[in-house]
Design a protein around this motif. Structure first.
Motif, PDB file in Angstrom:
ATOM      1  N   ARG A 133      -3.349  12.918 -18.764  1.00  0.00           N
ATOM      2  CA  ARG A 133      -3.537  11.507 -18.425  1.00  0.00           C
ATOM      3  C   ARG A 133      -4.315  11.389 -17.126  1.00  0.00           C
ATOM      4  NH1 ARG A 133       1.901   8.209 -18.278  1.00  0.00           N
ATOM      5  NH2 ARG A 133       0.300   6.645 -17.884  1.00  0.00           N
ATOM      6  N   SER A 134      -4.907  10.217 -16.923  1.00  0.00           N
ATOM      7  CA  SER A 134      -5.599   9.975 -15.666  1.00  0.00           C
ATOM      8  C   SER A 134      -4.656   9.274 -14.690  1.00  0.00           C
ATOM      9  CB  SER A 134      -6.809   9.082 -15.923  1.00  0.00           C
ATOM     10  OG  SER A 134      -7.192   8.466 -14.709  1.00  0.00           O
ATOM     11  N   PRO A 135      -4.588   9.762 -13.443  1.00  0.00           N
ATOM     12  CA  PRO A 135      -3.719   9.105 -12.457  1.00  0.00           C
ATOM     13  C   PRO A 135      -4.094   7.639 -12.234  1.00  0.00           C
ATOM     14  CG  PRO A 135      -4.491  11.226 -11.619  1.00  0.00           C
ATOM     15  CD  PRO A 135      -5.254  10.954 -12.883  1.00  0.00           C
ATOM     16  N   SER A 136      -5.295   7.253 -12.614  1.00  0.00           N
ATOM     17  CA  SER A 136      -5.681   5.854 -12.391  1.00  0.00           C
ATOM     18  C   SER A 136      -4.881   4.907 -13.288  1.00  0.00           C
ATOM     19  CB  SER A 136      -7.180   5.679 -12.629  1.00  0.00           C
ATOM     20  OG  SER A 136      -7.465   5.925 -13.983  1.00  0.00           O
ATOM     21  N   GLY A 137      -4.244   5.442 -14.325  1.00  0.00           N
ATOM     22  CA  GLY A 137      -3.414   4.599 -15.184  1.00  0.00           C
ATOM     23  C   GLY A 137      -2.004   4.413 -14.667  1.00  0.00           C
ATOM     24  N   LEU A 138      -1.731   4.927 -13.481  1.00  0.00           N
ATOM     25  CA  LEU A 138      -0.366   4.886 -12.953  1.00  0.00           C
ATOM     26  C   LEU A 138      -0.291   4.122 -11.651  1.00  0.00           C
ATOM     27  CD1 LEU A 138       0.695   8.506 -13.628  1.00  0.00           C
ATOM     28  CD2 LEU A 138       2.172   6.551 -13.988  1.00  0.00           C
ATOM     29  N   THR A 139       0.726   3.300 -11.526  1.00  0.00           N
ATOM     30  CA  THR A 139       0.997   2.604 -10.272  1.00  0.00           C
ATOM     31  C   THR A 139       2.231   3.237  -9.642  1.00  0.00           C
ATOM     32  OG1 THR A 139       0.096   0.550 -11.149  1.00  0.00           O
ATOM     33  CG2 THR A 139       1.548   0.361  -9.236  1.00  0.00           C
ATOM     34  N   LEU A 140       2.060   3.724  -8.419  1.00  0.00           N
ATOM     35  CA  LEU A 140       3.202   4.270  -7.683  1.00  0.00           C
ATOM     36  C   LEU A 140       3.803   3.155  -6.835  1.00  0.00           C
ATOM     37  CD1 LEU A 140       4.950   6.646  -6.642  1.00  0.00           C
ATOM     38  CD2 LEU A 140       3.202   6.995  -4.878  1.00  0.00           C
ATOM     39  N   VAL A 141       5.019   2.766  -7.181  1.00  0.00           N
ATOM     40  CA  VAL A 141       5.739   1.769  -6.381  1.00  0.00           C
ATOM     41  C   VAL A 141       6.665   2.551  -5.450  1.00  0.00           C
ATOM     42  CG1 VAL A 141       7.333  -0.190  -6.431  1.00  0.00           C
ATOM     43  CG2 VAL A 141       5.691   0.126  -8.315  1.00  0.00           C
ATOM     44  N   VAL A 142       6.429   2.461  -4.159  1.00  0.00           N
ATOM     45  CA  VAL A 142       7.293   3.174  -3.218  1.00  0.00           C
ATOM     46  C   VAL A 142       8.482   2.266  -2.893  1.00  0.00           C
ATOM     47  CG1 VAL A 142       7.478   4.312  -0.990  1.00  0.00           C
ATOM     48  CG2 VAL A 142       5.352   4.495  -2.290  1.00  0.00           C
ATOM     49  N   VAL A 143       9.657   2.732  -3.271  1.00  0.00           N
ATOM     50  CA  VAL A 143      10.872   1.916  -3.111  1.00  0.00           C
ATOM     51  C   VAL A 143      11.397   2.076  -1.682  1.00  0.00           C
ATOM     52  CG1 VAL A 143      13.198   1.471  -3.978  1.00  0.00           C
ATOM     53  CG2 VAL A 143      11.371   2.101  -5.581  1.00  0.00           C
ATOM     54  N   THR A 144      11.201   1.041  -0.892  1.00  0.00           N
ATOM     55  CA  THR A 144      11.495   1.083   0.545  1.00  0.00           C
ATOM     56  C   THR A 144      12.845   0.470   0.895  1.00  0.00           C
ATOM     57  OG1 THR A 144      10.146  -0.915   0.700  1.00  0.00           O
ATOM     58  CG2 THR A 144       9.086   1.149   1.312  1.00  0.00           C
ATOM     59  N   LYS A 145      13.625   0.154  -0.122  1.00  0.00           N
ATOM     60  CA  LYS A 145      14.943  -0.453   0.129  1.00  0.00           C
ATOM     61  C   LYS A 145      15.750   0.388   1.117  1.00  0.00           C
ATOM     62  CE  LYS A 145      17.263   1.923  -3.650  1.00  0.00           C
ATOM     63  NZ  LYS A 145      17.565   1.918  -5.082  1.00  0.00           N
ATOM     64  N   THR A 146      16.409  -0.289   2.009  1.00  0.00           N
ATOM     65  CA  THR A 146      17.246   0.272   3.080  1.00  0.00           C
ATOM     66  C   THR A 146      16.452   0.945   4.206  1.00  0.00           C
ATOM     67  OG1 THR A 146      17.697   2.528   2.271  1.00  0.00           O
ATOM     68  CG2 THR A 146      19.126   0.767   1.409  1.00  0.00           C
ATOM     69  N   TYR A 147      15.142   1.039   4.070  1.00  0.00           N
ATOM     70  CA  TYR A 147      14.318   1.591   5.157  1.00  0.00           C
ATOM     71  C   TYR A 147      13.661   0.449   5.927  1.00  0.00           C
ATOM     72  CZ  TYR A 147      15.229   6.156   3.328  1.00  0.00           C
ATOM     73  OH  TYR A 147      15.873   7.288   2.938  1.00  0.00           O
ATOM     74  N   PRO A 148      13.339   0.694   7.176  1.00  0.00           N
ATOM     75  CA  PRO A 148      12.836  -0.403   8.013  1.00  0.00           C
ATOM     76  C   PRO A 148      11.430  -0.858   7.630  1.00  0.00           C
ATOM     77  CG  PRO A 148      12.836   1.672   9.247  1.00  0.00           C
ATOM     78  CD  PRO A 148      13.504   1.954   7.933  1.00  0.00           C
ATOM     79  N   VAL A 149      11.123  -2.074   8.041  1.00  0.00           N
ATOM     80  CA  VAL A 149       9.816  -2.652   7.733  1.00  0.00           C
ATOM     81  C   VAL A 149       8.696  -1.817   8.349  1.00  0.00           C
ATOM     82  CG1 VAL A 149       9.754  -4.258   9.691  1.00  0.00           C
ATOM     83  CG2 VAL A 149       8.554  -4.838   7.561  1.00  0.00           C
ATOM     84  N   SER A 150       8.987  -1.115   9.448  1.00  0.00           N
ATOM     85  CA  SER A 150       7.949  -0.264  10.049  1.00  0.00           C
ATOM     86  C   SER A 150       7.502   0.816   9.052  1.00  0.00           C
ATOM     87  CB  SER A 150       8.458   0.368  11.351  1.00  0.00           C
ATOM     88  OG  SER A 150       9.685   1.027  11.116  1.00  0.00           O
ATOM     89  N   ASP A 151       8.422   1.281   8.198  1.00  0.00           N
ATOM     90  CA  ASP A 151       8.020   2.251   7.167  1.00  0.00           C
ATOM     91  C   ASP A 151       7.053   1.606   6.166  1.00  0.00           C
ATOM     92  OD1 ASP A 151       9.570   4.217   8.310  1.00  0.00           O
ATOM     93  OD2 ASP A 151      11.075   4.291   6.707  1.00  0.00           O
ATOM     94  N   VAL A 152       7.318   0.351   5.832  1.00  0.00           N
ATOM     95  CA  VAL A 152       6.415  -0.351   4.906  1.00  0.00           C
ATOM     96  C   VAL A 152       5.017  -0.416   5.524  1.00  0.00           C
ATOM     97  CG1 VAL A 152       5.918  -2.579   3.803  1.00  0.00           C
ATOM     98  CG2 VAL A 152       8.289  -1.731   3.896  1.00  0.00           C
ATOM     99  N   GLN A 153       4.963  -0.719   6.805  1.00  0.00           N
ATOM    100  CA  GLN A 153       3.666  -0.854   7.474  1.00  0.00           C
ATOM    101  C   GLN A 153       2.926   0.484   7.548  1.00  0.00           C
ATOM    102  OE1 GLN A 153       5.692  -2.920  10.619  1.00  0.00           O
ATOM    103  NE2 GLN A 153       4.571  -4.828  10.244  1.00  0.00           N
ATOM    104  N   VAL A 154       3.668   1.549   7.838  1.00  0.00           N
ATOM    105  CA  VAL A 154       3.027   2.865   7.867  1.00  0.00           C
ATOM    106  C   VAL A 154       2.525   3.234   6.472  1.00  0.00           C
ATOM    107  CG1 VAL A 154       3.388   5.348   8.229  1.00  0.00           C
ATOM    108  CG2 VAL A 154       4.339   3.697   9.867  1.00  0.00           C
TER     109      VAL A 154
END
Ligand SMILES: *Cc1c(COP(=O)(O)O)cnc(C)c1O
Length: 240
Positions: free
Chosen positions: A31-52
Motif C-alpha cells: 500500500r502507499s502511505p499516502s492513503g493513510l492518515t495518522l491521528v496522534v492521540v494526545t489525550k492526557t498529554y499537555p497542549v505543548s505536545d500538540v504544538q510540538v
C-alpha cells in the motif's frame, strides 16, 4: 538540554519510530502511505505536545474527552501559528450525550459514533459552526457494548442515519480490537463490515483501526486512519 528540548527530542523519536512502522507496514501490504492518515492521540498529554507535534508535521490529533478537547483547542487558537493552522481535531473516545453538541462544534472528525441519540446534538453543534463533521460509526466486534460501539446488526441502520444528517458526513467504520482477540482477525472482520457500508454509501470507504500495539495488522487489513497515542507520546505518566 532544557525540559522543552528533551520533550521535543522524545516526540521526534516517537513520531519517527511510528512513521517507520507505518511505512514498513505499508510496504509489506503493498500500500502507499499516502492513503493513510495518522491521528496522534494526545489525550492526557499537555497542549505543548500538540504544538510540538504540529511543528513536526502532524496534521491530525485525537482527544478522548470533550473538556480536554475544548481546553486544548482554546489554547491552540489563542496562540495562532503556521504549524497549528488547519490542524484537524479528532474525537476517539466514548461520547456522552450531554457533550455531543459541544463536540459537534469543536471536532472535525468523530470516530466513536455509536448511538443514534447522539446525532441530533452532534449535527446541531456542527451546523452552528457552519461545517460538516466527519463521522465514523464505531462497531463492537465482540458484541460487548460496554466498551463502545454498536453491535454489528446496528451498523447499517446507524450509518444510514449519519448519512442522512445534513451536518454530518459519513466517513466509514471504526473499531478497537477486542481485548484478548487476534487483532488481524478483528480487523479482517472490520474490513468486511466496511465493504457492506461502502456498498450502500459509496463515499464512506474509510476505516479507522489500529493503535500503538496493532497498527501493522490494521494497515494489512485496509485501515485508512490509525489512532496512535503511546507509541508516539510515551507511556510515562503524563504531567498534564
Ligand atoms: C487512547 C485511544 C487510542 C490510542 O491508544 P494507544 O494505545 O495509546 O495508541 C486509540 N483509540 C482509542 C479509541 C483510544 O481511546
Amino acid at each position: 538540554m532544557s525540559g522543552d528540548e528533551a520533550r521535543r527530542a522524545e516526540l521526534v523519536s516517537g513520531l519517527g519510530r511510528v512513521r517507520a512502522r507505518v511505512s514498513d507496514a505499508c510496504a509489506a501490504a503493498g500500500r502507499s502511505p499516502s492513503g493513510l492518515t495518522l491521528v496522534v492521540v494526545t489525550k492526557t498529554y499537555p497542549v505543548s505536545d500538540v504544538q510540538v507535534l504540529a511543528s513536526l508535521g502532524v496534521r491530525d490529533v485525537g482527544e478522548a474527552r470533550e473538556q480536554e478537547l475544548r481546553d486544548k483547542r482554546f489554547q491552540v487558537d489563542a496562540e495562532p501559528d503556521a504549524a497549528t493552522a488547519g490542524l484537524r481535531w479528532h474525537v476517539v473516545g466514548r461520547l456522552q450525550r450531554n457533550k455531543a453538541r459541544s463536540v459537534g462544534r469543536l471536532a472535525d472528525v468523530v470516530h466513536s459514533v455509536d448511538d443514534e441519540r447522539l446525532l441530533p446534538r452532534l449535527s446541531d453543534g456542527a451546523s452552528e459552526t457552519g461545517r460538516q463533521v466527519g463521522c465514523f460509526v464505531q462497531v463492537s466486534l465482540d458484541g460487548d457494548p460496554a466498551r463502545g460501539g454498536v453491535v454489528e446488526a446496528g451498523l447499517l441502520p446507524l450509518a444510514e442515519q449519519v448519512a442522512s444528517s445534513a451536518s454530518l458526513r459519513l466517513l466509514g467504520v471504526m473499531a478497537v480490537a477486542p481485548v484478548g482477540s487476534d487483532p488481524a482477525e478483528a480487523f479482517a472482520r472490520l474490513q468486511q463490515l466496511s465493504s457492506r457500508v461502502a456498498h450502500e454509501h459509496p463515499d464512506a470507504v474509510h476505516v479507522s483501526a489500529g493503535m500503538s500495539g496493532d497498527l501493522e495488522q490494521a494497515v494489512a487489513h485496509g485501515a485508512t486512519h490509525l489512532r496512535v497515542g503511546a507509541a508516539v507520546l510515551g507511556s510515562r505518566s503524563p504531567t498534564g
